[in-house]
Design an enzyme around this catalytic site. Structure first.
Site, PDB file in Angstrom:
ATOM      1  N   GLU A 204       0.830  -1.242  -0.024  1.00 32.57           N
ATOM      2  CA  GLU A 204       0.072   0.240  -0.219  1.00 32.57           C
ATOM      3  C   GLU A 204       0.894   1.220  -0.149  1.00 32.57           C
ATOM      4  OE1 GLU A 204      -2.153   1.661  -1.123  1.00 32.57           O
ATOM      5  OE2 GLU A 204      -3.730   0.858  -0.485  1.00 32.57           O
ATOM      6  N   ASP A 280      -6.926  -0.241  -3.592  1.00 35.26           N
ATOM      7  CA  ASP A 280      -7.958   0.820  -3.790  1.00 35.26           C
ATOM      8  C   ASP A 280      -8.801   0.833  -5.186  1.00 35.26           C
ATOM      9  OD1 ASP A 280      -6.028   1.397  -5.684  1.00 35.26           O
ATOM     10  OD2 ASP A 280      -5.781   3.323  -4.805  1.00 35.26           O
TER      11      ASP A 280
HETATM   12  O1  AHR Z   1       0.675   0.350  -3.348  1.00 31.56           O
HETATM   13  C1  AHR Z   1       0.273   0.702  -4.539  1.00 31.56           C
HETATM   14  C2  AHR Z   1      -1.200   1.217  -4.783  1.00 31.56           C
HETATM   15  O2  AHR Z   1      -1.523   2.433  -4.237  1.00 31.56           O
HETATM   16  C3  AHR Z   1      -2.132   0.144  -4.176  1.00 31.56           C
HETATM   17  O3  AHR Z   1      -2.428  -1.176  -4.698  1.00 31.56           O
HETATM   18  C4  AHR Z   1      -3.365   1.072  -4.087  1.00 31.56           C
HETATM   19  O4  AHR Z   1      -4.212   0.948  -3.247  1.00 31.56           O
HETATM   20  C5  AHR Z   1      -2.687   2.589  -4.057  1.00 31.56           C
HETATM   21  O5  AHR Z   1      -3.084   3.376  -5.046  1.00 31.56           O
END
Ligand code: AHR
Ligand code: AHR
Length: 481
Positions: A204, A280
């Site tokens: 994340e 996300d």
């Molecule tokens: O960590 C990379 C990405 O960043 C994740 O998959 C996403 O949730 C956020 O936009």
């Protein structure tokens, strides 16, 4: 034994096991995945040919004859009901109705395992699967492991082709709220050696190739056709491993301390499961998934090495991407529409616009040339084809925003992919349907006499289910010029 039998012997049992290609327990004979067909909306579950065996691809082929099929569910084989279904909107919305992501085509990723045909999950940009209400998946800083077998030739640099642990809200809730395998050549965060693609960990707000989101030169470019990817984490420690899914052993690309950035130690995992998307619901990435699991507990390297041997013994191999009448590389062809309205019309172009035009032996030579195409090996995949314009050499039929254009080859990976098409048996029984390599739910269609890559229903007018089978079936004949 299957991979999950091996993890259980190692004391780190599978708590989720997903595969459209084979059973991951030697005793598993339940459903592997569900497909839904376009003709009548009916669904069927596909299981293994025998307990512990390879998927019954023939059952899918028969159910999906003369129509389209989508993968609606990838069942969890552990008994915990951690099934994967169409991903809902979250921080980002998908392209489907109500912000859902697209489902994958059932026939987008054919392979063989020990000589038996099976289908993987071909994730195009916009596609994704998820489960936000799981059972037994690690949360917080608890120990877990995971592996996935992927296609090392199908990737891009968008966020994020992931498999693993994500947020239950489908929103970015902060550092350390996910821990998933990432595969691709994104350079926004971490990178490995060479040009990618790389196996990284999506923790994340960062794809980690090692302890930082910078360069970890011990993390190699992985372009093998089948890639085994591994991520695991326990309090204070985590690792990335990988290898060739068709031969040899796993290597460790990183093993050690958690990132020294707030949020990642301890971890704050939430225990959702994602496939083909970011935490996300970022959904711009592409890749192909064949099988993968998540475990409870931190698997030993030895356990993972045995799983790798099991994957190699499954003998993943490529098979034909095409079917129907041959469209031969080096030939020059015309493509005649088969819908009743339009049987004197041929796929043609006017400048960059791809359309259908009435062409006959008495047409002008300019019109004849505009409806004539040279078949070349697929620019992105030589198992498929590309169509070069006869009157504009160096320009090819490609899609952009699902609209067909004739554009000059700019040499980019995106252009090559947009210009690669895989012919199959014509859905209405005539000639060929010609699916887009990168969007196998979509085939070349005429709609109001213009050219698109269309799916069998969807949000665009050109995705209309009315006369879909006819509009995507083309009789391929000799070129006019
Ligand atoms: O960590 C990379 C990405 O960043 C994740 O998959 C996403 O949730 C956020 O936009
Ligand atoms: O046609 C679909 C996609 O739209 C193409 O891959 C890309 O060129 C554009 O974003």
């Amino acid at each position: 034994a299957g991979p999950c039998d091996i993890y259980a012997s190692g004391g780190t049992p599978c708590v989720a096991a997903h595969s459209t290609t084979r059973a991951l327990f030697s005793a598993y004979s339940g459903s592997l995945y569900q497909v839904r067909r376009g003709s009548d909306g009916a669904t069927t579950n596909i299981g293994p040919l025998s307990a512990g065996g390879v998927a019954n691809a023939a059952a899918q082929d028969s159910f999906c004859t003369s129509t389209t099929c989508l993968i609606t569910t990838i069942f969890d084989q552990t008994g915990r009901a951690n099934h994967l279904t169409q991903a809902p909107p979250g921080g980002f919305s998908g392209p489907e109705a109500n912000g859902f992501d697209n489902l994958a085509a059932a026939d987008g990723a054919p392979v063989t395992l020990n000589g038996q045909k099976a289908y993987g999950v071909f994730i195009s940009p916009g596609s994704g699967y998820r489960n936000d209400a799981t059972n037994g998946i690690a949360v917080g800083d608890a120990a877990e492991g995971m592996y996935a077998v992927l296609d090392g030739t199908h990737f891009n640099d968008a966020c994020c082709f992931d498999y693993g642990n994500g947020e239950t809200s489908a929103r970015d809730t902060g550092n350390g709220h996910m821990e998933a395998i990432y595969f691709g050549n994104s350079r926004v965060w971490g990178t490995g050696s060479g040009n990618g693609p790389w196996v990284m960990a999506d923790l994340e707000n960062g794809l980690f190739s090692g302890v930082t989101t910078g360069l970890n030169s011990a993390n190699p470019t992985m372009t093998q056709r089948f890639v085994t990817s591994v991520v695991k984490g326990e309090p204070g420690t985590w690792a990335i491993r990988g290898g060739n899914g068709a031969s040899g052993a796993l290597s460790t690309f990183y093993s050690g301390a958690r990132p020294n950035v707030a949020g990642y130690n301890p971890m704050h995992r939430e225990g959702a499961i994602i496939l083909g998307i970011g935490g996300d619901n970022s959904n711009g990435a592409q890749g192909t998934f064949y099988e993968g699991v998540m475990t409870s507990g931190y698997p030993s390297d030895a356990t993972e090495n045995s799983v790798q041997a099991n994957i190699v013994a499954a003998r993943y191999a490529t098979t034909s991407l095409t079917s129907g009448p041959a469209i031969t590389v080096g030939s020059t062809v015309s493509l005649r529409a088969t819908t009743a309205c339009c049987t004197t019309r041929f796929l043609a172009h006017t400048g960059t616009t791809v359309n259908t035009q009435v062409v006959s032996s008495s047409s002008t030579s300019a019109l004849k040339l505009s409806a004539s195409w040279t078949v070349v090996a697929g620019l992105a995949n030589s198992a498929c084809v590309s169509f070069e314009s006869r009157d504009t050499p160096g320009s090819f039929i490609r899609h952009a925003n699902f609209v067909l254009l004739v554009n000059a080859n700019d040499g980019s990976k995106l252009f090559h992919e947009d210009a690669t098409f895989c012919p199959k048996v014509g859905l209405n029984g005539q000639g060929n349907s010609i699916r887009a390599w990168g969007y196998p739910t979509r085939s070349i269609r005429h709609f109001n006499n213009l050219g698109y890559i269309a799916s069998n229903s969807g949000v665009h007018d050109f995705d209309s289910a009315t006369s879909y089978n006819d509009d995507v079936s083309w009789v391929v004949g000799a070129a006019f010029a």
